[in-house]
Design an enzyme around this catalytic site. Structure first.
Site, PDB file in Angstrom:
ATOM      1  N   LYS A  11       0.837  -1.202   0.000  1.00 40.01           N
ATOM      2  CA  LYS A  11       0.000   0.000   0.000  1.00 40.01           C
ATOM      3  C   LYS A  11       0.874   1.255   0.000  1.00 40.01           C
ATOM      4  O   LYS A  11       2.090   1.182   0.243  1.00 40.01           O
ATOM      5  CB  LYS A  11      -0.929  -0.044   1.220  1.00 40.01           C
ATOM      6  CG  LYS A  11      -1.875  -1.265   1.200  1.00 40.01           C
ATOM      7  CD  LYS A  11      -2.875  -1.207   2.336  1.00 40.01           C
ATOM      8  CE  LYS A  11      -3.793  -2.435   2.297  1.00 40.01           C
ATOM      9  NZ  LYS A  11      -4.887  -2.339   3.288  1.00 40.01           N
ATOM     10  N   TYR A  51     -12.350  -3.370  -3.489  1.00 41.76           N
ATOM     11  CA  TYR A  51     -12.941  -3.256  -2.153  1.00 41.76           C
ATOM     12  C   TYR A  51     -14.469  -3.274  -2.207  1.00 41.76           C
ATOM     13  O   TYR A  51     -15.129  -2.665  -1.367  1.00 41.76           O
ATOM     14  CB  TYR A  51     -12.426  -1.991  -1.459  1.00 41.76           C
ATOM     15  CG  TYR A  51     -10.971  -2.105  -1.003  1.00 41.76           C
ATOM     16  CD1 TYR A  51     -10.546  -3.195  -0.255  1.00 41.76           C
ATOM     17  CD2 TYR A  51     -10.037  -1.122  -1.315  1.00 41.76           C
ATOM     18  CE1 TYR A  51      -9.220  -3.313   0.169  1.00 41.76           C
ATOM     19  CE2 TYR A  51      -8.707  -1.232  -0.893  1.00 41.76           C
ATOM     20  CZ  TYR A  51      -8.318  -2.333  -0.149  1.00 41.76           C
ATOM     21  OH  TYR A  51      -7.008  -2.452   0.277  1.00 41.76           O
ATOM     22  N   PHE A  59     -16.128   3.956   6.351  1.00 42.53           N
ATOM     23  CA  PHE A  59     -14.741   4.324   6.055  1.00 42.53           C
ATOM     24  C   PHE A  59     -14.347   4.055   4.608  1.00 42.53           C
ATOM     25  O   PHE A  59     -13.207   4.319   4.217  1.00 42.53           O
ATOM     26  CB  PHE A  59     -13.774   3.604   7.001  1.00 42.53           C
ATOM     27  CG  PHE A  59     -13.944   2.097   7.032  1.00 42.53           C
ATOM     28  CD1 PHE A  59     -14.683   1.490   8.027  1.00 42.53           C
ATOM     29  CD2 PHE A  59     -13.358   1.311   6.062  1.00 42.53           C
ATOM     30  CE1 PHE A  59     -14.842   0.106   8.059  1.00 42.53           C
ATOM     31  CE2 PHE A  59     -13.507  -0.070   6.079  1.00 42.53           C
ATOM     32  CZ  PHE A  59     -14.257  -0.674   7.088  1.00 42.53           C
ATOM     33  N   ARG A  87      -0.960 -14.249   4.940  1.00 43.72           N
ATOM     34  CA  ARG A  87      -1.808 -13.488   5.878  1.00 43.72           C
ATOM     35  C   ARG A  87      -1.331 -13.664   7.323  1.00 43.72           C
ATOM     36  O   ARG A  87      -1.404 -12.733   8.122  1.00 43.72           O
ATOM     37  CB  ARG A  87      -3.283 -13.861   5.695  1.00 43.72           C
ATOM     38  CG  ARG A  87      -3.852 -13.224   4.415  1.00 43.72           C
ATOM     39  CD  ARG A  87      -5.316 -13.552   4.197  1.00 43.72           C
ATOM     40  NE  ARG A  87      -6.217 -12.939   5.160  1.00 43.72           N
ATOM     41  CZ  ARG A  87      -6.772 -11.734   5.040  1.00 43.72           C
ATOM     42  NH1 ARG A  87      -6.504 -10.981   3.977  1.00 43.72           N
ATOM     43  NH2 ARG A  87      -7.604 -11.285   5.946  1.00 43.72           N
ATOM     44  N   THR A  93      -5.958  -7.185  10.462  1.00 42.96           N
ATOM     45  CA  THR A  93      -6.197  -5.904   9.782  1.00 42.96           C
ATOM     46  C   THR A  93      -5.758  -4.714  10.634  1.00 42.96           C
ATOM     47  O   THR A  93      -5.119  -3.785  10.134  1.00 42.96           O
ATOM     48  CB  THR A  93      -7.713  -5.767   9.463  1.00 42.96           C
ATOM     49  OG1 THR A  93      -8.140  -6.933   8.763  1.00 42.96           O
ATOM     50  CG2 THR A  93      -7.989  -4.526   8.635  1.00 42.96           C
ATOM     51  N   ARG A 104       2.368  -6.207   9.985  1.00 45.20           N
ATOM     52  CA  ARG A 104       1.538  -5.080  10.428  1.00 45.20           C
ATOM     53  C   ARG A 104       1.898  -4.661  11.852  1.00 45.20           C
ATOM     54  O   ARG A 104       1.882  -3.474  12.188  1.00 45.20           O
ATOM     55  CB  ARG A 104       0.055  -5.444  10.296  1.00 45.20           C
ATOM     56  CG  ARG A 104      -0.420  -5.418   8.830  1.00 45.20           C
ATOM     57  CD  ARG A 104      -1.787  -6.012   8.655  1.00 45.20           C
ATOM     58  NE  ARG A 104      -2.347  -5.744   7.324  1.00 45.20           N
ATOM     59  CZ  ARG A 104      -3.415  -6.365   6.829  1.00 45.20           C
ATOM     60  NH1 ARG A 104      -4.032  -7.298   7.542  1.00 45.20           N
ATOM     61  NH2 ARG A 104      -3.853  -6.066   5.617  1.00 45.20           N
ATOM     62  N   ASN A 114      -2.029  -0.155   6.868  1.00 44.85           N
ATOM     63  CA  ASN A 114      -1.559  -1.444   7.395  1.00 44.85           C
ATOM     64  C   ASN A 114      -0.650  -2.211   6.427  1.00 44.85           C
ATOM     65  O   ASN A 114      -0.684  -3.435   6.368  1.00 44.85           O
ATOM     66  CB  ASN A 114      -2.749  -2.287   7.862  1.00 44.85           C
ATOM     67  CG  ASN A 114      -3.748  -2.572   6.760  1.00 44.85           C
ATOM     68  OD1 ASN A 114      -3.492  -2.256   5.586  1.00 44.85           O
ATOM     69  ND2 ASN A 114      -4.867  -3.183   7.085  1.00 44.85           N
ATOM     70  N   HIS A 117      -2.010  -5.438   1.400  1.00 44.73           N
ATOM     71  CA  HIS A 117      -3.180  -6.283   1.187  1.00 44.73           C
ATOM     72  C   HIS A 117      -2.675  -7.664   0.801  1.00 44.73           C
ATOM     73  O   HIS A 117      -1.660  -7.769   0.110  1.00 44.73           O
ATOM     74  CB  HIS A 117      -4.029  -5.722   0.029  1.00 44.73           C
ATOM     75  CG  HIS A 117      -4.975  -6.757  -0.525  1.00 44.73           C
ATOM     76  ND1 HIS A 117      -6.206  -6.986   0.030  1.00 44.73           N
ATOM     77  CD2 HIS A 117      -4.834  -7.641  -1.546  1.00 44.73           C
ATOM     78  CE1 HIS A 117      -6.798  -7.978  -0.648  1.00 44.73           C
ATOM     79  NE2 HIS A 117      -5.986  -8.391  -1.600  1.00 44.73           N
ATOM     80  N   GLU A 128      -8.150 -11.581  -8.091  1.00 49.04           N
ATOM     81  CA  GLU A 128      -7.257 -10.436  -7.859  1.00 49.04           C
ATOM     82  C   GLU A 128      -6.034 -10.484  -8.757  1.00 49.04           C
ATOM     83  O   GLU A 128      -5.560  -9.450  -9.233  1.00 49.04           O
ATOM     84  CB  GLU A 128      -6.849 -10.397  -6.376  1.00 49.04           C
ATOM     85  CG  GLU A 128      -8.028 -10.074  -5.473  1.00 49.04           C
ATOM     86  CD  GLU A 128      -7.698 -10.165  -3.991  1.00 49.04           C
ATOM     87  OE1 GLU A 128      -6.554 -10.525  -3.639  1.00 49.04           O
ATOM     88  OE2 GLU A 128      -8.596  -9.869  -3.185  1.00 49.04           O
TER      89      GLU A 128
HETATM   90  P1  ADP Z   1      -7.769  -7.201   5.203  1.00 50.90           P
HETATM   91  O1  ADP Z   1      -6.978  -6.206   4.372  1.00 50.90           O
HETATM   92  O2  ADP Z   1      -7.038  -7.503   6.504  1.00 50.90           O
HETATM   93  O3  ADP Z   1      -8.182  -8.439   4.448  1.00 50.90           O
HETATM   94  P2  ADP Z   1     -10.508  -6.106   4.951  1.00 50.90           P
HETATM   95  O4  ADP Z   1     -10.683  -6.816   3.656  1.00 50.90           O
HETATM   96  O5  ADP Z   1     -11.566  -6.263   6.001  1.00 50.90           O
HETATM   97  O6  ADP Z   1      -9.115  -6.467   5.675  1.00 50.90           O
HETATM   98  O7  ADP Z   1     -10.377  -4.543   4.669  1.00 50.90           O
HETATM   99  C1  ADP Z   1      -9.684  -4.071   3.569  1.00 50.90           C
HETATM  100  C2  ADP Z   1      -8.896  -2.840   3.976  1.00 50.90           C
HETATM  101  O8  ADP Z   1      -9.791  -1.810   4.363  1.00 50.90           O
HETATM  102  C3  ADP Z   1      -7.984  -3.033   5.187  1.00 50.90           C
HETATM  103  O9  ADP Z   1      -6.753  -3.661   4.907  1.00 50.90           O
HETATM  104  C4  ADP Z   1      -7.804  -1.610   5.648  1.00 50.90           C
HETATM  105  O10 ADP Z   1      -6.860  -0.888   4.852  1.00 50.90           O
HETATM  106  C5  ADP Z   1      -9.209  -1.038   5.414  1.00 50.90           C
HETATM  107  N1  ADP Z   1     -10.055  -1.168   6.621  1.00 50.90           N
HETATM  108  C6  ADP Z   1     -10.640  -2.293   7.086  1.00 50.90           C
HETATM  109  N2  ADP Z   1     -11.331  -2.050   8.220  1.00 50.90           N
HETATM  110  C7  ADP Z   1     -11.187  -0.718   8.456  1.00 50.90           C
HETATM  111  C8  ADP Z   1     -11.670   0.175   9.483  1.00 50.90           C
HETATM  112  N3  ADP Z   1     -12.452  -0.263  10.479  1.00 50.90           N
HETATM  113  N4  ADP Z   1     -11.299   1.462   9.408  1.00 50.90           N
HETATM  114  C9  ADP Z   1     -10.521   1.941   8.405  1.00 50.90           C
HETATM  115  N5  ADP Z   1     -10.043   1.151   7.403  1.00 50.90           N
HETATM  116  C10 ADP Z   1     -10.359  -0.158   7.436  1.00 50.90           C
END
Ligand code: ADP
Length: 141
Positions: A11, A51, A59, A87, A93, A104, A114, A117, A128
């Protein structure tokens, strides 16, 4: 055990903090090897697709803004159980809840900023990889 390929996005925070090399080295040290790598500027369309599972959340606009602020580096990494293994190396996350020693936990800032992805299933990875790499941009070793 099965050989899998995961799509990992470094990212904008990872790119800005010069973390692409050190974090990629962690993945490689854990046995995952590169099948493809490219730097790219993401646009709104690809982020809405990537997303799509988050579009209803408050958010969501912030994530799109964050992911568009600077280029990302997309990599395809292959290895045994790559989806879960990568992962696990990343941690949860929320960077603040991630243990020291995870990517992370060591380098992330919060729930949004974080570092990387990584695909969360074999099915998601297939979609993807097609989303971020064109025909001929992935290599087999
Ligand atoms: P991951 O990336 O761990 O698989 P998700 O698919 O749930 O998690 O979310 C995608 C991305 O959206 C996260 O990596 C993060 O950058 C952002 N994100 C997720 N939850 C939140 C939150 N509560 N507040 C702000 N950003 C978030």
């Amino acid at each position: 055990m099965s050989t899998e390929t995961s799509l990992v996005l470094f990212k904008p925070d990872a790119v800005a903090k010069q973390l692409v090399g050190p974090v990629l080295a962690r993945f490689q040290a854990a046995g995952f090897h590169l099948r493809g790598i490219k730097m790219m500027q993401l646009d709104e369309a690809i982020l809405h697709e990537h997303y799509a599972h988050l579009t209803h959340l408050p958010f969501f606009p912030s994530i799109v803004e964050f992911m568009r602020q600077a280029p990302v580096v997309a990599v395809a990494l292959e290895g045994e159980n790559a989806i879960a293994g990568i992962r696990d190396l990343l941690g949860p996350t929320d960077s603040k809840a991630a243990a020291p020693g995870t990517i992370r936990g060591d380098f992330g800032e919060d729930k949004m900023v974080n570092v990387c992805h990584a695909s969360d299933s074999v099915e998601a990875a297939a979609l993807e990889l097609r989303r971020f790499f064109k025909e001929g941009e992935l290599f087999a070793f």
